[in-house]
Write a protein that holds these residues in place. Structure first.
Motif, PDB file in Angstrom:
ATOM      1  N   VAL A 302       0.840  -1.191   0.000  1.00 20.68           N
ATOM      2  CA  VAL A 302       0.000   0.000   0.000  1.00 20.68           C
ATOM      3  C   VAL A 302       0.880   1.247   0.000  1.00 20.68           C
ATOM      4  N   VAL A 303       0.602   2.162  -0.924  1.00 24.39           N
ATOM      5  CA  VAL A 303       1.328   3.431  -1.015  1.00 24.39           C
ATOM      6  C   VAL A 303       0.298   4.557  -1.132  1.00 24.39           C
ATOM      7  N   ILE A 304       0.370   5.504  -0.192  1.00 23.78           N
ATOM      8  CA  ILE A 304      -0.501   6.681  -0.196  1.00 23.78           C
ATOM      9  C   ILE A 304       0.380   7.919  -0.251  1.00 23.78           C
ATOM     10  N   ILE A 305       0.137   8.795  -1.217  1.00 25.97           N
ATOM     11  CA  ILE A 305       0.919  10.021  -1.368  1.00 25.97           C
ATOM     12  C   ILE A 305      -0.044  11.196  -1.475  1.00 25.97           C
ATOM     13  N   ASP A 306      -0.033  12.074  -0.491  1.00 22.40           N
ATOM     14  CA  ASP A 306      -0.830  13.300  -0.528  1.00 22.40           C
ATOM     15  C   ASP A 306       0.093  14.453  -0.890  1.00 22.40           C
ATOM     16  N   ALA A 307      -0.258  15.205  -1.930  1.00 19.82           N
ATOM     17  CA  ALA A 307       0.597  16.269  -2.444  1.00 19.82           C
ATOM     18  C   ALA A 307      -0.016  17.633  -2.188  1.00 19.82           C
ATOM     19  N   ARG A 308       0.807  18.553  -1.754  1.00 19.65           N
ATOM     20  CA  ARG A 308       0.440  19.980  -1.669  1.00 19.65           C
ATOM     21  C   ARG A 308       1.438  20.738  -2.529  1.00 19.65           C
ATOM     22  N   ARG A 309       0.960  21.257  -3.643  1.00 17.54           N
ATOM     23  CA  ARG A 309       1.856  21.847  -4.634  1.00 17.54           C
ATOM     24  C   ARG A 309       1.645  23.341  -4.748  1.00 17.54           C
ATOM     25  N   ALA A 318       7.285  24.035  -6.249  1.00 16.70           N
ATOM     26  CA  ALA A 318       7.656  23.427  -4.971  1.00 16.70           C
ATOM     27  C   ALA A 318       6.439  22.670  -4.464  1.00 16.70           C
ATOM     28  N   ALA A 319       6.677  21.578  -3.764  1.00 16.43           N
ATOM     29  CA  ALA A 319       5.572  20.762  -3.257  1.00 16.43           C
ATOM     30  C   ALA A 319       6.007  20.067  -1.985  1.00 16.43           C
ATOM     31  N   TYR A 320       5.021  19.696  -1.190  1.00 15.06           N
ATOM     32  CA  TYR A 320       5.292  18.908   0.015  1.00 15.06           C
ATOM     33  C   TYR A 320       4.400  17.674  -0.039  1.00 15.06           C
ATOM     34  N   PHE A 321       4.956  16.546   0.380  1.00 15.01           N
ATOM     35  CA  PHE A 321       4.264  15.271   0.267  1.00 15.01           C
ATOM     36  C   PHE A 321       4.186  14.579   1.621  1.00 15.01           C
ATOM     37  N   ASP A 322       2.990  14.144   1.969  1.00 14.75           N
ATOM     38  CA  ASP A 322       2.784  13.260   3.121  1.00 14.75           C
ATOM     39  C   ASP A 322       2.584  11.859   2.561  1.00 14.75           C
ATOM     40  N   ILE A 323       3.466  10.950   2.944  1.00 15.03           N
ATOM     41  CA  ILE A 323       3.529   9.631   2.323  1.00 15.03           C
ATOM     42  C   ILE A 323       3.329   8.551   3.371  1.00 15.03           C
ATOM     43  N   GLN A 324       2.490   7.583   3.057  1.00  9.15           N
ATOM     44  CA  GLN A 324       2.280   6.427   3.928  1.00  9.15           C
ATOM     45  C   GLN A 324       2.586   5.157   3.154  1.00  9.15           C
ATOM     46  N   ILE A 325       3.366   4.279   3.787  1.00 13.74           N
ATOM     47  CA  ILE A 325       3.692   2.981   3.215  1.00 13.74           C
ATOM     48  C   ILE A 325       3.143   1.904   4.138  1.00 13.74           C
TER      49      ILE A 325
END
Length: 335
Positions: A302-309, A318-325
């Motif tokens: 499972v890979v979850i990537i939330d992006a704020r760009r 520029a972007a910031y990513f909250d990532i869950q594995i």
């Protein structure tokens, strides 16, 4: 209001003698029982397909995340964005036995004023128990109405309500959300496997420190990297990492990555096993290059990537990513 409700109870709310514990007592106190931690799409048929279908139709991501000799766990998730582009994740968890019967389900609260627990739980449960959905929606709506309108009388309990029908016992509170325990079905040993895709926390601490993270494990299960506003958090089963969450930025200039992953993970994503490390890393880098999010299964993980760009140009942003594995164990949440 929400802070007060953590300590206060309201008259008019039905209270059972003892709310269910999360996780239920003893369900993970067993040796490995043919544990399988490969994530797969939820099959279209049977109870698993039925209970997740309304969620997937509403935009949720759902996966079969682990199984063992006694049962199998499903995990669903959707990200709600607010006006500030902050993602508020909402999850649903299900445990089935090997006869394809629902044993247990959990719809945790989201922390927003509109009742998204009922919106998720009612159609999901109605898909397998046709008379359960309306009752779930009614009980939760009545509870929330009482919560808003009645005077606080006691300070020794958390507001909650409970009911039952021919299928299950239901417990709902502002703290735990909705917990559903089937009345006639049970799984004694809940699946806890994660070795296929994740390593151990003790083996990765030095690698995190090499990347600038402030880690003190044990006992800490959360590390911070102040120079980049980064974090690394895990859920554990003993020392075994079950799920990992981290935040990392991206800076694309003239189409090139100016913030390489190696700045924060100089030895790579060593909290992942060699079997999945490369494809998962490539999926993360693809999102970092494009500034886009992702929710899916990569190499059985499972890979979850939330992006704020930020920035409008394709080749400069520029972007910031909250990532869950990985997915946490049933009846637990990411830290």
């Amino acid at each position: 209001m929400i802070m007060i409700l953590g300590l206060l109870a309201l008259t008019g709310c039905t209270r059972s003698a003892e709310p269910p514990s999360l996780p239920p007592d003893g369900v993970y106190d067993h040796v490995a029982a043919d544990e399988n931690s490969r994530a797969d799409p939820v099959p279209a048929g049977g109870t698993a397909g039925s209970v997740t279908r309304p969620l997937k139709e509403a935009g949720w991501f759902c996966a079969h995340v682990r199984a063992n000799a006694d049962g199998r766990a499903l995990w669903c998730r959707i990200g709600h964005r607010d006006q500030a582009d902050t993602v508020h994740p909402q999850v649903a968890q299900f445990l089935l036995d090997h006869d394809d019967r629902l044993v247990w389900a959990w719809f945790p609260p989201v922390g927003q004023p509109d009742n998204q627990v009922a919106a998720a739980a009612a159609p999901a449960l109605a898909a397998i128990w046709s008379d359960a959905g309306d009752r779930v929606r009614q009980e939760i709506n009545d509870f929330d109405r009482d919560l808003r309108s009645r005077r606080v009388q006691r300070i020794d309990e958390t507001p909650r309500t409970a009911w039952r029908d021919t299928h299950a016992d239901y417990n709902y509170s502002v703290i735990d959300g909705l917990v559903v325990t089937a009345r006639d079905n049970a799984v004694r040993r809940w699946p806890f496997g994660a070795e296929r895709y994740a390593t151990t926390m003790s083996s990765v601490v030095d690698d995190l420190r090499a990347g600038g993270y402030d880690c003190a494990y044990p006992p800490q299960e959360s590390c911070n990297r102040s120079q980049s506003n980064g974090y690394f958090r895990v859920t554990l089963n003993g020392d075994q990492i079950v799920s990992a969450r981290f935040g990392i930025g991206s800076l694309i200039e003239s189409g090139r990555q100016r913030h390489p992953l190696s700045q924060e993970f100089p030895r790579g994503l060593t909290f992942l096993t060699e079997a999945v490390r490369r494809p998962v890393t490539e999926r993360i880098e693809q999102s970092r290059r494009s500034g886009t999010g992702f929710a899916g299964i990569v190499a059985g993980t499972v890979v979850i990537i939330d992006a704020r760009r930020g920035g409008a140009r394709e080749d400069n942003f520029a972007a910031y990513f909250d990532i869950q594995i990985g997915a946490p164990l049933a009846a637990t949440l990411p830290n």
